[in-house]
Design a protein around this motif. Sequence first.
Motif, PDB file in Angstrom:
ATOM      1  N   LEU A  35       0.844  -1.196   0.000  1.00  0.00           N
ATOM      2  CA  LEU A  35       0.000   0.000   0.000  1.00  0.00           C
ATOM      3  C   LEU A  35       0.880   1.247   0.000  1.00  0.00           C
ATOM      4  O   LEU A  35       2.037   1.194   0.419  1.00  0.00           O
ATOM      5  CB  LEU A  35      -0.913  -0.035   1.226  1.00  0.00           C
ATOM      6  CG  LEU A  35      -1.929  -1.187   1.149  1.00  0.00           C
ATOM      7  CD1 LEU A  35      -2.566  -1.455   2.500  1.00  0.00           C
ATOM      8  CD2 LEU A  35      -2.993  -0.885   0.109  1.00  0.00           C
ATOM      9  N   PRO A  36       0.356   2.349  -0.504  1.00  0.00           N
ATOM     10  CA  PRO A  36       1.173   3.572  -0.589  1.00  0.00           C
ATOM     11  C   PRO A  36       1.696   4.016   0.775  1.00  0.00           C
ATOM     12  O   PRO A  36       1.010   3.873   1.789  1.00  0.00           O
ATOM     13  CB  PRO A  36       0.198   4.610  -1.158  1.00  0.00           C
ATOM     14  CG  PRO A  36      -1.136   3.978  -1.237  1.00  0.00           C
ATOM     15  CD  PRO A  36      -0.995   2.528  -1.032  1.00  0.00           C
ATOM     16  N   LYS A  37       2.912   4.546   0.779  1.00  0.00           N
ATOM     17  CA  LYS A  37       3.527   5.005   2.040  1.00  0.00           C
ATOM     18  C   LYS A  37       2.850   6.284   2.538  1.00  0.00           C
ATOM     19  O   LYS A  37       2.322   7.070   1.755  1.00  0.00           O
ATOM     20  CB  LYS A  37       5.002   5.288   1.813  1.00  0.00           C
ATOM     21  CG  LYS A  37       5.794   4.110   1.292  1.00  0.00           C
ATOM     22  CD  LYS A  37       6.878   3.682   2.280  1.00  0.00           C
ATOM     23  CE  LYS A  37       7.574   2.413   1.803  1.00  0.00           C
ATOM     24  NZ  LYS A  37       6.622   1.318   1.459  1.00  0.00           N
ATOM     25  N   GLY A  38       2.904   6.468   3.828  1.00  0.00           N
ATOM     26  CA  GLY A  38       2.302   7.678   4.393  1.00  0.00           C
ATOM     27  C   GLY A  38       2.181   7.540   5.892  1.00  0.00           C
ATOM     28  O   GLY A  38       2.764   6.622   6.488  1.00  0.00           O
ATOM     29  N   PRO A  39       1.408   8.439   6.511  1.00  0.00           N
ATOM     30  CA  PRO A  39       1.302   8.438   7.978  1.00  0.00           C
ATOM     31  C   PRO A  39       0.807   7.117   8.573  1.00  0.00           C
ATOM     32  O   PRO A  39       1.038   6.857   9.748  1.00  0.00           O
ATOM     33  CB  PRO A  39       0.277   9.550   8.265  1.00  0.00           C
ATOM     34  CG  PRO A  39       0.269  10.398   7.054  1.00  0.00           C
ATOM     35  CD  PRO A  39       0.649   9.541   5.901  1.00  0.00           C
ATOM     36  N   LEU A  40       0.119   6.305   7.758  1.00  0.00           N
ATOM     37  CA  LEU A  40      -0.409   5.056   8.330  1.00  0.00           C
ATOM     38  C   LEU A  40       0.652   3.969   8.472  1.00  0.00           C
ATOM     39  O   LEU A  40       0.433   2.968   9.155  1.00  0.00           O
ATOM     40  CB  LEU A  40      -1.573   4.528   7.484  1.00  0.00           C
ATOM     41  CG  LEU A  40      -2.951   5.139   7.751  1.00  0.00           C
ATOM     42  CD1 LEU A  40      -4.003   4.501   6.850  1.00  0.00           C
ATOM     43  CD2 LEU A  40      -3.371   4.964   9.212  1.00  0.00           C
ATOM     44  N   TYR A  88       1.499   2.688  11.903  1.00  0.00           N
ATOM     45  CA  TYR A  88       0.477   1.853  12.541  1.00  0.00           C
ATOM     46  C   TYR A  88       0.466   0.461  11.918  1.00  0.00           C
ATOM     47  O   TYR A  88       0.247  -0.536  12.594  1.00  0.00           O
ATOM     48  CB  TYR A  88      -0.898   2.506  12.410  1.00  0.00           C
ATOM     49  CG  TYR A  88      -0.950   3.860  13.079  1.00  0.00           C
ATOM     50  CD1 TYR A  88      -1.076   3.959  14.460  1.00  0.00           C
ATOM     51  CD2 TYR A  88      -0.831   5.033  12.335  1.00  0.00           C
ATOM     52  CE1 TYR A  88      -1.105   5.195  15.079  1.00  0.00           C
ATOM     53  CE2 TYR A  88      -0.857   6.273  12.946  1.00  0.00           C
ATOM     54  CZ  TYR A  88      -0.992   6.355  14.318  1.00  0.00           C
ATOM     55  OH  TYR A  88      -1.008   7.570  14.935  1.00  0.00           O
TER      56      TYR A  88
END
Lengths: 643, 643
Positions: B22-27, B30
Amino acid sequence: MAPTLKEATGNQSSWDTLLPDLPKGPLCKYRRKASFNWKEMAVFLDGEDIIQLKNRIFSALESDPLFAHHPGEDLCREKYQELTFLRCKRLFEYDFLTLQKTIENPLKLLCLVSCVGMYDWSPSLQYLLHCGVFAGPILSASKRFADFVKQIYKMEVFGCFALTELSHGTNTKGIRTTATFDPSTQEFIIHTPDFEAAKFWVGNMGKHATHAVVYAQLYTPDGQCHGLHSFIVQIRDTKSLLPVPGVMVGDIGMKLGQNGLDNGFAMFHNVRIPKENILNTAGDVTPEGKYSSSVKQWRLLPYLAAAYALDYFCKSLFENFIEFYAGLLAKQRSQRQVDLGREIHALCSASKPLASWTAQHAVQECREACGGHGYLAMNRLGDIRNDNDPNCTYEGDNNVLLQQTSNYLMGWMNCIRDEAPFESPLGTINILQDYHHILGWKFTANSVEDCMDSSVPLAAYKWLVCYLLKESDLKLRKEKQSGRSDFEAKNNCQVYYCRSLAIAFIEQAVLQRYHDYTHDPSIPSTLQPVLKKLSALYGLWSLSKHLAVLYQGGYASGEQAGKFIQNAILELCYRLKDDAVALVDVFAPPDFILNSPIAKASGEIYKSMWAEILQGSKTLNRPSWWAELCINKPVIGRLRSKL
Amino acid sequence: MAPTLKEATGNQSSWDTLLPDLPKGPLCKYRRKASFNWKEMAVFLDGEDIIQLKNRIFSALESDPLFAHHPGEDLCREKYQELTFLRCKRLFEYDFLTLQKTIENPLKLLCLVSCVGMYDWSPSLQYLLHCGVFAGPILSASKRFADFVKQIYKMEVFGCFALTELSHGTNTKGIRTTATFDPSTQEFIIHTPDFEAAKFWVGNMGKHATHAVVYAQLYTPDGQCHGLHSFIVQIRDTKSLLPVPGVMVGDIGMKLGQNGLDNGFAMFHNVRIPKENILNTAGDVTPEGKYSSSVKQWRLLPYLAAAYALDYFCKSLFENFIEFYAGLLAKQRSQRQVDLGREIHALCSASKPLASWTAQHAVQECREACGGHGYLAMNRLGDIRNDNDPNCTYEGDNNVLLQQTSNYLMGWMNCIRDEAPFESPLGTINILQDYHHILGWKFTANSVEDCMDSSVPLAAYKWLVCYLLKESDLKLRKEKQSGRSDFEAKNNCQVYYCRSLAIAFIEQAVLQRYHDYTHDPSIPSTLQPVLKKLSALYGLWSLSKHLAVLYQGGYASGEQAGKFIQNAILELCYRLKDDAVALVDVFAPPDFILNSPIAKASGEIYKSMWAEILQGSKTLNRPSWWAELCINKPVIGRLRSKL
């Protein structure tokens, strides 16, 4: 000559003058059954004065072509915003309530807002935001704004109240807009550090407001922060309605409702305002400190567990149905085929309500957990909720369907009474073989840890189904003994009995299948722990809604039982917290399919929302009806004499 | 060369091929905390085969310009219906699932419907209604329809399933469309006796369907009725898409959701069909008999009582606020002014959540109680729900606000512990003066009749507030003793403790005021009985949601307590039944303001709805894109090779 108020409220003929009869029709016969006169009640509750005000408002709107309805017309949002503004302006011309009258009886203000609101909340809120929420803090701040207040009530300016920011809603301490004092010019410099600190959701700001009450952290030149204060900041030119230099202001787009109202955003690039524009310290804004986020996870994790359990049930029931359908096509006429059909029908009739209601509540929780952003149409929680909603109705109203399931279950009472052996093709009612034995069960867990497996709620559910079956059966027999017809008797057994029975039964069936599935030794050991936790959480959370019956029927007793269950739910939510995102990843559709900026797989919610807002072709433009605000000013009270 | 299924599901690299990262980011941070690999879970739950199908469907939609999103665009309903039809047609060209594959694994059909549904339910349902719900009964009826079935799957005809009628939804026995056999011509004559028996809500019928499976009562020339049967009836010409003679067919208008789908109505004026068009007896439609209506009254009457109690509370609290505001303007700085501000803040912080949630649930109940008609946009239950929804969020999220109230209440624990005298300006916390005494109270009613006054739930509420305060305080101290920070400790006390405390407190406050009001000797004797019943019903119904805590904490015990409360609620609903319409009349706005055909004061709901539908300018017209159905036929599977 006029009757005094006291005489009027006690007099039948005066009620009739105030409140004409309602149109005749099928409701007449129900009206006649009432134990009281509705007009007397209305006059008693509201008083003549308020009723007259209501009548004046309602009849003004009904006679004014600007407020005409257009049935079957598909009003686009822009037209709706224009109409809302014109209607709001018209309220100034009616001037239903003078300041004097409001002071005499402030309840009249509530009455005005709600009467227009019952017609349409958009113009009512637009009016209230300007005259109350924007004007209020200015009115009470200082007498030096007296002239500005006059401009407000003549609509020479149009205002909004700008507290919330894109990434800070409820937590007002997190507000990051700054107001830096410049002693050399005696001005404040209003500044937005980045787009996440843009003022956002502000009603009236999207298209109309010329001025805003802006909340910002006050800084002195020494770099010291003096906390949240409010300021009057001009955002659009009053002559042209174009943004003033340094202000980027626009509309945040479609919402789930109230689409006549123009909620907007604004960013300030070092905008200078005179120091007199400060209103006060933000004493009227309650500091709210840091807030619990544990509520949210507790709100949503059980729904995640429900999604897993119901998804599994749906697929396995679909497979049962395929077996049945194959039998139909093959013209099977065995007893098993008939019994299978009845059992599947009973399971479908209750699982449709369970699944559609769970989904409806889940979407609403998500909507609320996302705060205002969940209310933005672009995030699509509204579409999801509204598209799911008919599931609660079509192919049969949920409550009617539940009666089919309880009828099916009640049908087994004869077998139970006869103590004849019985079973169903899918085995979902086989627990009833042990009916008498199960009714003697008790809640026996001795600790929270004891409750952490779905076998605990499953046992409780088995008792619950038997108990509710017993109670429903007793109630039905009692109703029949008292001479009621079959139909009436069944009717009186629905609430708290048959309806609860059907719900408990289907929850038990879903849990039984999910328990068996998650406890199967063939599940990979890497996945089994989390799946078992989901099963336990779903079971306990569903069961907790029946806790009162568990106590009432004597399955549970004492303070501990309930606490164990509640604490086990909280503990499971806590233990599942770290798995939550991955559990969603498993079934989440790709970003393109879900098409919701707030739900992007990357988690970049503010960037995605901001990008999408700027895509809108009408986000930043001046409304085509700008002259209706800037040039054609309302003549206050012009239409009052017509009332 | 290809790995077997078994190898593939157990292999990390094959998961990565099937399911890209899945695309990288703030999640990301988690995701890393998860206890399992989400890809392994997805492959385990669905299997490789289903995941490949999902991938195929998702990537086809994402690459197809016909499925592109148009952010910020305000799509009118007509364009949306056109787009939905074109997308549905495109599904025939993709032909994602051959019959053979569906038979091999019927779960794939569920997968297809839900994958397209996650994109948008309108085209998914349109496709399913034609290929499944319309085709299904024809397929299983007889082999003589084999040619017609081929036409269906080539989209040479387009179908719908017409069971529901305007005034008969769930109750299929009430269906009044007739099919009279004419032996002289060997035809059935399909006829709609009046507009209330018009087929209604039928998906695909509004704009597109050429044929319908129509349910009708079969009559023989001797006047004998042979019960419900289904028939294939042509409704529009397949070449021109104009209605065939004798059929009046149109679109029922905007709904709360699924607006891409064209739900429609049809009336038949002695339309003749060949006798071969009979499908079967309606054995596949479950006869549902007469259904309980008592559930509805039980569903809605408590909300009516809540409307009265909350309206009174709102007005009286507003008056308290006016007193406080006058003090503010007069720059009052007394201790009373400060205390009044805090008390009003605590009351507002909890009554806003109580009122907005109650309203939200009430509208949803009304929506569901009105069945499908509640889902029609013209009846405005959607507007009302959607306009109320933001009340759950703005001026503070409901759950956050409740924390302010519980903080206020917890603040009194010191006074309670010190046994110092205390009171608040409005007296809402004065019950806490008797805290220790109240905690010893028990539920003492001995019969249902004993419970019929609001003093019974009021006493229970007083105990409940004290008990939840005690429990919240204990929990908080325990959390702090275990070394948690203030913030964390408060956090862990919300669910089941502080949150419940705030809700119980405000319900108690509302009930206390309404109880005092309705029991005042100055109330006219003509009105007092009904007002007292409303007070009792509101109190008992609100209290019933806390029944588990009453048992858990030992206030109630034994089977009878719960039953008394439940039966008293049912009995009060029964006794208020005849007053229900008049109670609504008291506060209902005029028809013009409410603007909802289903809610007309006369009760003429079907006439009003029918009139409004016929007002729509596009109700009966042929869609502008008719040639896309009649002439440009899809080439089945044309796009399959592109996948």
